[in-house]
Scaffold this active site. Structure first.
Site, mmCIF file in Angstrom:
data_model
loop_
_atom_site.group_PDB
_atom_site.id
_atom_site.type_symbol
_atom_site.label_atom_id
_atom_site.label_comp_id
_atom_site.label_asym_id
_atom_site.label_seq_id
_atom_site.Cartn_x
_atom_site.Cartn_y
_atom_site.Cartn_z
ATOM 1 N N CYS A 118 -11.366 21.176 -5.588
ATOM 2 C CA CYS A 118 -9.908 21.236 -5.732
ATOM 3 C C CYS A 118 -9.349 22.413 -4.927
ATOM 4 O O CYS A 118 -9.362 22.374 -3.703
ATOM 5 C CB CYS A 118 -9.528 21.301 -7.212
ATOM 6 S SG CYS A 118 -7.792 20.850 -7.523
ATOM 7 N N HIS A 220 -12.276 16.726 -9.321
ATOM 8 C CA HIS A 220 -13.136 17.582 -10.143
ATOM 9 C C HIS A 220 -14.397 16.818 -10.553
ATOM 10 O O HIS A 220 -14.465 16.234 -11.634
ATOM 11 C CB HIS A 220 -12.374 18.067 -11.379
ATOM 12 C CG HIS A 220 -11.424 19.179 -11.091
ATOM 13 N ND1 HIS A 220 -11.783 20.504 -11.163
ATOM 14 C CD2 HIS A 220 -10.125 19.155 -10.697
ATOM 15 C CE1 HIS A 220 -10.741 21.269 -10.845
ATOM 16 N NE2 HIS A 220 -9.727 20.465 -10.556
ATOM 17 N N GLU A 222 -17.147 17.801 -11.644
ATOM 18 C CA GLU A 222 -17.888 18.326 -12.807
ATOM 19 C C GLU A 222 -17.630 17.500 -14.063
ATOM 20 O O GLU A 222 -18.386 17.599 -15.035
ATOM 21 C CB GLU A 222 -17.526 19.798 -13.047
ATOM 22 C CG GLU A 222 -16.123 20.068 -13.531
ATOM 23 C CD GLU A 222 -15.080 20.167 -12.430
ATOM 24 O OE1 GLU A 222 -13.941 20.592 -12.715
ATOM 25 O OE2 GLU A 222 -15.392 19.810 -11.271
#
Length: 245
Positions: A118, A220, A222
């Protein structure tokens, strides 16, 4: 040389000012969502948090096998890419940005694998000589909701992966479902190349040809929304294992 040990992956922290309303601390504090470290651990890496001391960047990267530059609710200062004055929506964290620039620069100089997420992707683009869009709605009037209204652990839109890129080889797909939480974007990737875009034309991923692993993604990963998210981290950690000290 391929190392048999788990690669040591640095993860940059966010920073918050002292709380005056009974928040976490009355003193300045670092912050990081748990899922960053969880994903690195699950993919075979050894995560370690990295603070904001630019003077230690070279020493830090000499110890680390790879680096993840995380996102946050702030922006890259426009003067770093020659675009002033700042848009009214721009908020900066100069100490964090200075440290992350130093870490990324040292990481590239040392050939360490790096992943920008990001805001980390945007900073990587600036380091590579690129420029940013300060506020997406001003440049893309028909843009998708890049600050998605639904929860961040759900997909917000798809991205189209550019054929023939390292990202395409890594994820093995031409589209990925991703989440989205940003109001700025990469306008020009500098020495990097664009390797994914949103349907509205917004740049969603960049990479640096010739480097073992230098990639930035606007979403993102993750959160592990698609299989491609985990493959990104596995690619980073595999590269760190092969170039590990």
């Amino acid at each position: 040389m391929i190392s048999s040990r788990a690669p040591l992956i640095g993860i940059t922290l966010d920073s918050e000012p002292p709380s005056t309303t009974g928040g976490y601390s009355r003193f300045a504090w670092y912050a990081l969502r748990q899922n960053y470290m969880d994903m690195i651990s699950a993919c075979g890496g050894l995560p370690v948090a990295v603070g904001h001391d630019a003077a230690q960047a070279v020493q830090m990267m000499a110890r680390l096998d790879g680096l993840v530059v995380t996102g946050g609710a702030f922006d890259v200062p426009p003067q770093l890419y020659g675009d002033e004055p700042p848009h009214a929506t721009v908020q900066t964290k100069p100490r964090r940005t200075a440290a992350e620039l130093a870490l990324l620069g040292a990481g590239l100089d040392l050939g360490r694998p790096v992943l920008g997420i990001c805001g980390g992707m945007q900073l990587l683009a600036v380091l590579l000589g690129g420029r940013l869009v300060q506020h997406i709605p001003d440049t893309y009037p028909a843009a998708l909701a890049h600050e998605q209204p639904n929860p961040r652990d759900e997909a917000g839109h798809v991205v189209h992966v550019t054929p023939g890129t390292q990202l395409a080889r890594l994820v093995g797909r031409d589209t990925l479902a991703v989440n989205s939480s940003h109001h700025q974007a990469v306008a020009d990737a500098g020495r990097g190349v664009v390797c994914a875009t949103a349907p509205d034309g917004v740049v969603e991923a960049i990479e640096l040809p010739g480097h073992p692993f230098c990639m930035g993604v606007q979403w993102h990963p993750e959160f592990g929304i698609s299989a491609g998210d985990r493959l990104l981290f596995e690619g980073l950690i595999d590269a760190a294992r092969q170039t590990g000290t």
